[in-house]
Scaffold this motif. Structure first.
Motif, mmCIF file in Angstrom:
data_model
loop_
_atom_site.group_PDB
_atom_site.id
_atom_site.type_symbol
_atom_site.label_atom_id
_atom_site.label_comp_id
_atom_site.label_asym_id
_atom_site.label_seq_id
_atom_site.Cartn_x
_atom_site.Cartn_y
_atom_site.Cartn_z
ATOM 1 N N SER A 25 -31.950 24.413 35.682
ATOM 2 C CA SER A 25 -30.913 24.434 34.644
ATOM 3 C C SER A 25 -31.314 23.576 33.454
ATOM 4 O O SER A 25 -31.732 22.416 33.619
ATOM 5 C CB SER A 25 -29.584 23.943 35.230
ATOM 6 N N GLN A 27 -31.629 23.715 28.671
ATOM 7 C CA GLN A 27 -31.556 24.418 27.399
ATOM 8 C C GLN A 27 -32.879 24.257 26.671
ATOM 9 O O GLN A 27 -33.520 23.203 26.744
ATOM 10 C CB GLN A 27 -30.424 23.868 26.520
ATOM 11 N N TYR A 44 -32.594 29.123 23.853
ATOM 12 C CA TYR A 44 -31.875 29.613 25.035
ATOM 13 C C TYR A 44 -30.783 28.606 25.391
ATOM 14 O O TYR A 44 -31.076 27.434 25.644
ATOM 15 C CB TYR A 44 -32.800 29.756 26.245
ATOM 16 N N ASN A 45 -29.553 29.067 25.438
ATOM 17 C CA ASN A 45 -28.456 28.172 25.788
ATOM 18 C C ASN A 45 -28.484 27.801 27.265
ATOM 19 O O ASN A 45 -28.049 26.721 27.653
ATOM 20 C CB ASN A 45 -27.116 28.826 25.434
ATOM 21 N N GLU A 46 -28.963 28.713 28.107
ATOM 22 C CA GLU A 46 -29.185 28.429 29.516
ATOM 23 C C GLU A 46 -30.554 28.950 29.897
ATOM 24 O O GLU A 46 -30.904 30.094 29.572
ATOM 25 C CB GLU A 46 -28.118 29.094 30.393
ATOM 26 N N ARG A 67 -34.882 32.744 30.060
ATOM 27 C CA ARG A 67 -33.475 32.754 29.666
ATOM 28 C C ARG A 67 -32.593 33.175 30.836
ATOM 29 O O ARG A 67 -32.924 34.111 31.572
ATOM 30 C CB ARG A 67 -33.288 33.720 28.496
ATOM 31 N N GLU A 70 -25.636 34.741 30.467
ATOM 32 C CA GLU A 70 -24.250 34.527 30.863
ATOM 33 C C GLU A 70 -23.596 35.869 31.158
ATOM 34 O O GLU A 70 -24.093 36.926 30.774
ATOM 35 C CB GLU A 70 -23.494 33.804 29.742
ATOM 36 N N THR A 128 -30.098 19.382 32.510
ATOM 37 C CA THR A 128 -28.718 18.994 32.815
ATOM 38 C C THR A 128 -28.713 17.812 33.770
ATOM 39 O O THR A 128 -29.738 17.450 34.358
ATOM 40 C CB THR A 128 -27.965 20.178 33.438
#
Length: 760
Positions: A25, A27, A44-46, A67, A70, A128
């Motif tokens: 996990s 970004q 990439y947000n996640e 990536r 979501e 994270t």
């Protein structure tokens, strides 16, 4: 590292395990410290970070950022033409990988260089809170092990912590007091935010050999404040060569001999004086407001740079340099040419500017991928491939020309008065097939063909005999013998030939196009007597010095000259629809896309790319072959040239062979290939059209490259004729230009005192 030994034994030592370690996990950001508008972009947000083995290549690993979609994102992407699902980075020291801290102090990150971006651009993977310290440390250790294995080509199983310490990133220490190393990358100069801010990091005074005092018979054309940099091969980047700003000048001789110099001067002395010449290889970057160039001094090519303090200073210097370079070549005042021609000359730079309608072109083709290891030895297959292609050697002769077959699987290489025939064996291989020996006229006089062209579905080859410039010779390929002399005219010479249209050689078409130094005409070998078609002959009054011609799929002509101008014709026997003014450098070859939209003209030091689409006015949407460009809307030519620092590594004069688009019926042109010295060079045409003018890859050979071209109907396989060999290479095996892939022996480039001017 010892605490991870048991874990490493499980994940590292299993060669069948594609993935070594993963962080589940985070970004991904692209960080641009010098970009005020957008200094930190979320890619990439996640995302997931993985260290992955490179399949089938020992001791090579990739850092892969994937990536994570979501809920609902995947459905939205189904309508998009292309997606960006992962970023892949070959793990090596060049990444300068290191741990870091995010914008929030509690955020742990990994940071590495964007090798395809500007000089200070970085990728940042922000983890994270779920990613604990041991996991991060294990991932970091695996990165260093991957670097170790790639560098030393051996397993890292039995090494200790001290063996990995060399791969932990350390900020580069200045070589002298305050020398600022600038990492080599796609951008030549540092963003201003990277300049030294501490008074203790004072830049050492640049002190070349004493430059002669300015002669009295010069005048200053332009003078602007700038920072001054020099390429340092040890640092592998541009370094500051002067404390603070100096004056960047262009001086002209007042003796009306059209001599100009580029000068760096401070209050005490002149640091360099380089005479402006065609081989300076200037590159302008509006993003960094900089100019880089090459100059040959003390037996080596060096590279220098000015970074200007304002947009106005940058533009003023660029215009003055363009005028000076033009006058140096033409020996004519720049203000004597028309205003629209002046604008054309000034616009002919290699600035990264997106071209018209580039966003509407087809998407990027498969990217030309560099070889994983610049120093990797050729495989046995590759060695056999080159060995098999060698034809019987002729004492004192070298390969001089290459022509690629259209209908069959043959390539033909001229060597003296012999022609080697090579078959395309597949899998990027060519095999020696036969030799057509002792080329001679029907009367038995041997000659060395000056130019050759396949004809009539590859059953014939048209030869030009230097001793008989008003005739052509027809060789029957199957018989390997010249069977006819085609006398074209009693007075007009045939200096260049081209097919009736781009793909005429695939058909029974008998006619072809010829050019003398100042005339265009059609040749029809079926006519009795002289073979020139009188109704399709046009002689032009001026001394045009035509140097090459190319045809589109519909038979329209692009004609270049040794003066540097280009004319576009819709048919033979008429005046040109478009005449593009000369930049001054002789054009040695020209090619055109099948649809006529794009032209690439080759000069010794650069390629000139021209979009023939008329963008405005009454005939907007037409091509320059069919209508004339409005005087105020001529095309904006772009130079494709090698970066100055790459030339410094190559350490040899640039001398391009005629460049070619890949071609094939129904194919879209997506690459341009040429060569210089020992190097094959391919530009990614899709990226070039988007303004990325230095997106090229290179392959170096031990022997000089005579000529190269794509296999017909193939945009991957390149046939290469060396002076004493013929071979094939897949485009993906060309390398991204680096010090390792380019450099020969370095002479004199390390010595600051050796970087001097060529005196007046």
């Amino acid at each position: 590292m010892n605490i991870f030994r048991s874990l490493l034994a499980k994940v590292w030592q299993d060669p069948n395990a594609a993935e070594v370690v993963k962080i589940e996990s985070g970004q991904l950001y692209l960080v641009r410290p010098g970009n005020i508008r957008s200094s930190r972009e979320c890619i990439y947000n996640e995302a997931i970070a993985t260290i992955r083995r490179v399949p089938s290549i020992d001791h090579n690993f990739q850092l892969v950022i994937t990536r994570v979609y979501e809920e609902g994102d995947q459905e939205l992407l189904e309508d998009e033409d292309e997606t960006d699902e992962e970023r892949v980075f070959l793990i090596s020291e060049e990444l300068e990988f290191r741990p870091g801290v995010g914008e929030a102090d509690s955020q742990a990150t990994f940071v590495w260089r964007d090798l395809d971006g500007d000089v200070d651009e970085l990728y940042e993977f922000v983890m994270t809170e779920e990613t604990n310290g041991p996991t991060r440390a294990f991932f970091e250790t695996c990165m260093y092990r991957a670097m170790y294995e790639r560098k030393y080509r051996m397993s890292a199983d039995n090494i200790g912590d001290q063996d990995l310490s060399e791969f932990t990133w350390k900020p580069p220490a200045p070589k002298g007091a305050g020398k600022v190393p600038l990492v080599a990358s796609e951008g030549p100069l540092p963003a201003r935010s990277r300049e030294p801010s501490s008074p203790s990091r004072k830049v050492t005074k640049f002190s070349p050999k004493k430059v002669k005092a300015m002669p009295a018979n010069t005048a200053t054309v332009v003078g602007e404040d700038a920072q001054f940099f020099v390429w340092d091969v040890e640092v592998d980047g541009f370094v500051s060569a002067h404390d603070g700003l100096l004056r960047a000048k262009i001086l002209e001789s007042t003796s009306n001999d059209y001599n100009y110099w580029i000068v760096a001067t401070d209050e005490e002395e002149d640091l360099i004086m380089h005479k402006i010449a065609a081989d300076m290889n200037p590159r302008w970057s509006p993003k960094t407001q900089s100019l880089t160039w090459n100059f040959y001094v003390d037996g080596a090519y060096g590279s220098w740079a000015f970074q200007f303090n304002s947009t106005d200073a940058y533009e003023n210097f660029k215009v003055a340099f363009a005028r000076a370079a033009w006058e140096t070549l033409h020996h004519t005042p720049f203000n004597k040419i028309k205003p629209d021609e002046q604008a054309y000359v000034i616009s002919a730079t290699n600035e990264d500017v997106e071209m018209r309608d580039a966003q509407n072109e087809e998407g990027d083709e498969e990217e030309v991928v560099s070889e994983l290891d610049p120093d990797e030895e050729p495989s046995e297959d590759e060695e056999d491939e080159e060995e098999d292609a060698v034809s019987p050697q002729l004492q004192g002769e070298r390969n001089s020309q290459l022509t690629i077959g259209y209908k069959g699987d043959r390539s033909y290489v001229v060597r003296g008065n012999n022609i080697g025939v090579f078959s395309h064996a597949g899998h990027n291989q060519v095999k020696y097939y036969a030799t057509i020996s002792k080329i001679s006229t029907p009367k038995g006089r041997e000659f060395k063909p000056r130019e050759v062209m396949l004809h009539d579905q590859d059953t014939k080859m048209v030869l030009m005999n230097p001793s008989e410039p008003r005739s052509l010779y027809n060789m029957d390929i199957e018989r390997g013998k010249v069977v006819e002399e085609w006398k074209v005219h009693e007075d007009v010479t045939v200096d260049h030939i081209a097919p009736d249209n781009k793909f005429a050689q695939m058909t029974p078409e008998q006619t072809l196009v010829g050019a003398s130094h100042n005339a265009l005409f059609r040749i029809d070998p079926r006519i009795s007597g002289l073979k020139m078609v009188d109704s399709q002959y046009k002689q032009y009054v001026s001394k045009n010095r035509f140097s090459g011609l190319a045809t589109t799929s519909s038979g329209k002509l692009a004609v270049a000259s040794a003066k540097g101008d280009i004319r576009l014709f819709d048919s033979i026997g008429k005046n040109a629809k478009t005449a593009l003014p000369p930049l001054g450098d002789p054009i040695i070859g020209i090619d055109v896309t099948a649809d006529g939209r794009w032209i690439v003209a080759t000069t010794k030091a650069y390629l000139l790319l021209i979009d023939t689409l008329i963008g405005e006015g009454r005939y907007a949407g037409s091509l320059g072959f069919d209508r004339s460009f409005p005087a105020n809307a001529k095309p904006m030519p772009r130079r494709l040239q090698l970066r100055a620092e790459h030339v410094a590594y190559m350490n040899q004069e640039i001398n391009f062979s005629p460049s070619r688009f890949n071609q094939g019926e129904g194919q879209v042109e997506n690459a341009i290939v040429t060569s210089t010295g020992q190097y094959v060079i391919a530009w990614d045409f899709a990226k070039v059209k988007k303004g990325q003018l230095d997106k090229y890859e290179i392959k170096k050979y031990e022997d000089n490259v005579v000529q190269d071209n794509f296999k017909f109907g193939d945009d991957k396989e390149i046939i290469v004729a060396l002076e004493n060999n013929v071979l094939a290479i897949n485009k993906k095996n060309l390398k991204r230009p680096t010090r390792a892939s380019l450099a020969g022996p370095m002479i004199g480039l390390h010595d600051r005192s050796s970087i001097v001017n060529s005196p007046y």
